[in-house]
Design a protein around this motif. Structure first.
Motif, PDB file in Angstrom:
ATOM      1  N   UNK A 124       0.816  -1.204   0.000  1.00  0.00           N
ATOM      2  CA  UNK A 124       0.000   0.000   0.000  1.00  0.00           C
ATOM      3  C   UNK A 124       0.849   1.252   0.000  1.00  0.00           C
ATOM      4  N   UNK A 125       0.169   2.382  -0.069  1.00  0.00           N
ATOM      5  CA  UNK A 125       0.825   3.683  -0.017  1.00  0.00           C
ATOM      6  C   UNK A 125       0.239   4.468   1.155  1.00  0.00           C
ATOM      7  N   UNK A 126       1.104   5.110   1.909  1.00  0.00           N
ATOM      8  CA  UNK A 126       0.686   5.982   3.008  1.00  0.00           C
ATOM      9  C   UNK A 126       0.973   7.408   2.559  1.00  0.00           C
ATOM     10  N   UNK A 127      -0.058   8.160   2.286  1.00  0.00           N
ATOM     11  CA  UNK A 127       0.113   9.540   1.832  1.00  0.00           C
ATOM     12  C   UNK A 127       0.110  10.500   3.013  1.00  0.00           C
ATOM     13  N   UNK A 171      -4.166   3.970   8.696  1.00  0.00           N
ATOM     14  CA  UNK A 171      -4.044   2.847   9.625  1.00  0.00           C
ATOM     15  C   UNK A 171      -5.029   1.722   9.308  1.00  0.00           C
ATOM     16  N   UNK A 172      -6.229   2.060   8.879  1.00  0.00           N
ATOM     17  CA  UNK A 172      -7.216   1.014   8.590  1.00  0.00           C
ATOM     18  C   UNK A 172      -6.758   0.129   7.443  1.00  0.00           C
ATOM     19  N   UNK A 173      -6.230   0.739   6.379  1.00  0.00           N
ATOM     20  CA  UNK A 173      -5.783  -0.060   5.235  1.00  0.00           C
ATOM     21  C   UNK A 173      -4.570  -0.911   5.593  1.00  0.00           C
ATOM     22  N   UNK A 174      -3.691  -0.387   6.469  1.00  0.00           N
ATOM     23  CA  UNK A 174      -2.535  -1.171   6.921  1.00  0.00           C
ATOM     24  C   UNK A 174      -3.012  -2.402   7.686  1.00  0.00           C
ATOM     25  N   UNK A 222       4.569   3.180  -6.022  1.00  0.00           N
ATOM     26  CA  UNK A 222       3.710   2.060  -5.647  1.00  0.00           C
ATOM     27  C   UNK A 222       2.815   1.724  -6.833  1.00  0.00           C
ATOM     28  N   UNK A 223       2.948   0.503  -7.315  1.00  0.00           N
ATOM     29  CA  UNK A 223       2.115  -0.003  -8.416  1.00  0.00           C
ATOM     30  C   UNK A 223       2.052   0.942  -9.607  1.00  0.00           C
ATOM     31  N   UNK A 224       3.238   1.406 -10.009  1.00  0.00           N
ATOM     32  CA  UNK A 224       3.344   2.171 -11.246  1.00  0.00           C
ATOM     33  C   UNK A 224       3.143   3.662 -11.118  1.00  0.00           C
ATOM     34  N   UNK A 225       2.827   4.149  -9.921  1.00  0.00           N
ATOM     35  CA  UNK A 225       2.616   5.579  -9.732  1.00  0.00           C
ATOM     36  C   UNK A 225       3.647   6.135  -8.755  1.00  0.00           C
ATOM     37  N   UNK A 226       3.988   7.407  -8.955  1.00  0.00           N
ATOM     38  CA  UNK A 226       4.979   8.077  -8.105  1.00  0.00           C
ATOM     39  C   UNK A 226       4.277   8.964  -7.082  1.00  0.00           C
ATOM     40  N   UNK A 227       4.846   8.997  -5.884  1.00  0.00           N
ATOM     41  CA  UNK A 227       4.240   9.753  -4.786  1.00  0.00           C
ATOM     42  C   UNK A 227       5.311  10.527  -4.029  1.00  0.00           C
TER      43      UNK A 227
END
Length: 363
Positions: free
Chosen positions: A87-90, A100-103, A163-168
């Motif tokens: 996952x990504x944490x923005x 936190x929920x997605x983690x 993450x999965x092809x995208x930059x953050x």
């Protein structure tokens, strides 16, 4: 555990990815390391080719099976003998808790276990809050954490992870890997000890700006230089051999100088809080310490499938200054299949640290 590894250097990223993946089929996860200028496009091309794989990436100088280069694109791929969730944490600098929920959901999705699961992350910053956030979820299953802060991008640019092809930017990319065929173990290597130095307390700091203002009621720079017997104008020359160490129980967690201010306060790479216990550390016999770490890893594992490491840029500078860098890189490759990144900070379980090597070993 089955892995696939390859590294390539070149100018055309499309050609590089074609070469990297020429014999790669059906990966479940990929960890990518690339120069800053290549990271975004490399990640995007990998996701196009492997839409079902979980892919995270970071930039900087890469160590890969005895090689080291800031022009290298390298990857390690995992297959169906692992379970993965990523996952990504923005907004990592301000509000990572929003993720936190997605983690927690990702941890549950692979039925993570402390002996065979690791959380690997790459972050653009916000390390202390990030580590606290991740561990609020990870510690429920006693899952270990290893990660690194992005480094090696131009001063005028913004650090990114993929993450999965995208930059953050202002984000952390993480992946949970559960090894279904063996154990996973993490290690922290510290080359410094407090020896005969006095204990000090942080009496004034600014955690928001990571500024250390006073130790024992004195300007931080003055105390540091007085204890070492060096002129204040030379303080930055000593950071590779005499960093500061925060003491937590029996553990030492290093905090490195970033820069020095006119008021004799010090900008740090790791937050130091009021009343933290601090020692000035001394560089020990680093060759023996590294040999001990490698021997410990080999003793702990009957078979090593893969090692992923994060090294601090200050360790890179030290080894380069000591003409030991290539020896270090080659010695790690003799322990097992290895890929590592030179970072601007390291994360290990519940702590953000500096001037340290952290790694995870897969059986």
């Amino acid at each position: 555990m089955k892995i696939y590894q390859k590294s390539v250097q070149g100018n055309d990223i499309t050609t590089i990815i074609e070469s990297l993946t020429a014999s790669l089929t059906g990966p479940s996860a990929i960890i990518l390391m690339a120069p800053y200028t290549s990271l975004s496009e490399a990640s995007s091309l990998l996701k196009e080719k492997y839409p079902d794989a979980q892919i995270i990436g970071t930039s900087g100088t890469t160590i890969f099976n005895g090689q080291i280069s800031d022009k290298m694109v390298a990857l390690t791929a995992f297959f169906d003998d692992v379970e993965v969730a990523a996952g990504i944490i923005e907004n990592v600098n301000t509000a990572p808790i929003n993720s936190i929920y997605s983690i927690e959901k990702n941890i549950q999705s692979i039925n993570a276990d402390k002996n065979n699961t690791i959380c690997i992350e790459f972050t653009t910053g916000g390390e202390e809050t990030l580590v606290t956030t991740l561990n609020s979820a990870l510690e429920k299953k006693n899952i270990s954490l290893v990660g690194g802060s992005v480094f090696g991008y131009p001063a005028t640019a913004t650090g990114e992870v993929t993450y999965n092809g995208k930059s953050y930017s202002n984000s952390c990319a993480y992946i949970l890997i559960k090894n279904k065929t063996g154990k996973i173990k993490v290690y922290k290597e510290n080359l410094y000890e407090k020896t005969n130095h006095d204990m000090h307390y942080v009496t004034k700091s600014d955690p928001m700006s990571r500024k250390l203002i006073e130790l024992d009621g004195q300007p931080a720079l003055k105390l540091y230089c007085d204890e070492l017997g060096i002129p204040e104008s030379k303080a930055m020359d000593y950071i590779l051999k005499n960093p500061l160490g925060r003491i937590v129980g029996n553990e030492v967690y290093i905090s490195s100088f970033a820069s020095i201010n006119n008021d004799k306060s010090i900008n740090m790479y790791k937050i130091l809080n009021h009343n933290d216990t601090i020692f000035i550390l001394d560089l020990m016999d680093y060759k023996k310490i590294i040999e001990h770490t490698h021997n410990q890893i080999k003793s702990d594992f009957s078979h090593i499938s893969f090692i992923l490491s994060v090294d601090c840029i200050y360790r890179y500078m030290l080894f380069d200054q000591e003409s030991f860098l290539q020896n270090y890189v080659e010695s790690f490759s003799k322990v097992g299949p290895h890929m590592g990144i030179i970072g601007g900070g390291e994360q290990y379980n519940k702590q953000h640290v500096n001037q340290t090597m952290v790694c995870v070993v897969f059986e």
